[in-house]
Design an enzyme around this catalytic site. Structure first.
Site, PDB file in Angstrom:
ATOM      1  N   ARG A  58       0.463  -1.472   0.173  1.00 24.96           N
ATOM      2  CA  ARG A  58       0.116   0.005   0.196  1.00 24.96           C
ATOM      3  C   ARG A  58       0.397   1.132   0.003  1.00 24.96           C
ATOM      4  O   ARG A  58       0.062   2.236   0.082  1.00 24.96           O
ATOM      5  CB  ARG A  58      -1.120   0.025   0.728  1.00 24.96           C
ATOM      6  N   GLU A  95       4.782 -10.871  14.523  1.00 26.35           N
ATOM      7  CA  GLU A  95       4.051 -11.373  15.457  1.00 26.35           C
ATOM      8  C   GLU A  95       4.547 -12.321  16.641  1.00 26.35           C
ATOM      9  O   GLU A  95       4.865 -13.140  17.409  1.00 26.35           O
ATOM     10  CB  GLU A  95       2.655 -10.961  16.300  1.00 26.35           C
TER      11      GLU A  95
HETATM   12  P1  AMP Z   1       3.812  -2.195  11.323  1.00 25.16           P
HETATM   13  O1  AMP Z   1       3.074  -3.074  12.516  1.00 25.16           O
HETATM   14  O2  AMP Z   1       3.962  -1.223  11.951  1.00 25.16           O
HETATM   15  O3  AMP Z   1       5.175  -3.479  11.051  1.00 25.16           O
HETATM   16  O4  AMP Z   1       2.905  -2.102  10.394  1.00 25.16           O
HETATM   17  C1  AMP Z   1       3.100  -3.597   8.972  1.00 25.16           C
HETATM   18  C2  AMP Z   1       2.371  -3.260   8.086  1.00 25.16           C
HETATM   19  O5  AMP Z   1       1.221  -3.731   7.941  1.00 25.16           O
HETATM   20  C3  AMP Z   1       2.284  -1.825   7.532  1.00 25.16           C
HETATM   21  O6  AMP Z   1       2.822  -2.057   6.114  1.00 25.16           O
HETATM   22  C4  AMP Z   1       0.980  -1.415   7.986  1.00 25.16           C
HETATM   23  O7  AMP Z   1       0.222  -0.968   6.556  1.00 25.16           O
HETATM   24  C5  AMP Z   1      -0.321  -3.103   8.346  1.00 25.16           C
HETATM   25  N1  AMP Z   1      -0.849  -2.650   9.643  1.00 25.16           N
HETATM   26  C6  AMP Z   1      -1.151  -2.873  10.733  1.00 25.16           C
HETATM   27  N2  AMP Z   1      -1.336  -3.028  11.426  1.00 25.16           N
HETATM   28  C7  AMP Z   1      -2.305  -2.352  10.496  1.00 25.16           C
HETATM   29  C8  AMP Z   1      -3.967  -1.659  10.788  1.00 25.16           C
HETATM   30  N3  AMP Z   1      -4.181  -1.819  12.582  1.00 25.16           N
HETATM   31  N4  AMP Z   1      -4.771  -1.646  10.173  1.00 25.16           N
HETATM   32  C9  AMP Z   1      -4.432  -0.914   8.828  1.00 25.16           C
HETATM   33  N5  AMP Z   1      -3.017  -1.744   8.290  1.00 25.16           N
HETATM   34  C10 AMP Z   1      -2.041  -2.121   9.343  1.00 25.16           C
END
Ligand code: AMP
Length: 170
Positions: A58, A95
């Site tokens: 995205r 995770e």
């Molecule tokens: P992160 O935990 O910051 O590494 O998030 C990883 C990826 O997952 C990001 O690039 C987001 O696009 C997606 N992502 C994680 N959590 C969400 C959420 N609650 N809603 C939408 N996208 C999410």
């Protein structure tokens, strides 16, 4: 404009307990799309950014029009096995287990100023892993841009001490 009203919340996606912030509904609205792109063009147009580094997938949607408007190049950070030439690789914890991101080894020329873009910062693990990829280059990481920041997860604390912009916070 009330961009938050254009973000769709999907409970329990992709797993129980996750509230997924779906940005596709904000981008299918032509005013929402231009609002997001214009917001970051306004934030960064004075910075003479050389490259937008966008995170699959995205991040690509926002990264390409932003690069175009800033007069910058576009560089994809991709999931494993997608990039055809020589790559730098980073493995990082998620995770359950590990994940991997890749960037072309010849993507960034020396001394370039780089802005990293993604749709959402949650735990910050993906953006922090992208920072590790950028450490393989002699480049200047200017900062990060996200449409949505999930502040309770404190993702920005995993990032280096550079500007971190987000349009909407939850
Ligand atoms: P992160 O935990 O910051 O590494 O998030 C990883 C990826 O997952 C990001 O690039 C987001 O696009 C997606 N992502 C994680 N959590 C969400 C959420 N609650 N809603 C939408 N996208 C999410």
């Amino acid at each position: 404009m009330d961009l938050k009203s254009l973000i769709r919340d999907i409970p329990d996606f992709p797993e129980p307990g996750i509230m997924f912030r779906d940005i596709t509904t904000s981008l299918q609205d032509h005013q929402g799309l231009s609002h997001v792109v214009d917001h970051f063009v306004n934030d960064f147009s004075a910075q003479e950014i050389d490259y937008i580094v966008a995170i699959e997938s995205r991040g690509f949607i926002l990264g390409a029009p932003l690069a175009y408007h800033l007069g910058a190049g576009f560089i994809p950070v991709r999931k494993p096995g997608k990039l055809p030439a020589q790559v730098h690789v980073v493995d990082y914890q998620i995770e359950y287990g590990t994940d991997r991101l890749e960037i072309h080894q010849d993507a960034i020329s020396q001394g370039s100023k780089v802005l990293v873009v993604d749709d959402v910062i949650a735990t910050g693990g993906t953006a922090a892993a992208t920072t590790k990829l950028l450490e393989k280059f002699d480049c200047d990481l200017f900062g990060f841009a996200f449409i949505v920041e999930l502040t309770a997860l404190a993702g920005r604390e995993k990032l280096p001490d550079v500007p971190v912009h987000s349009i909407i916070q939850y």
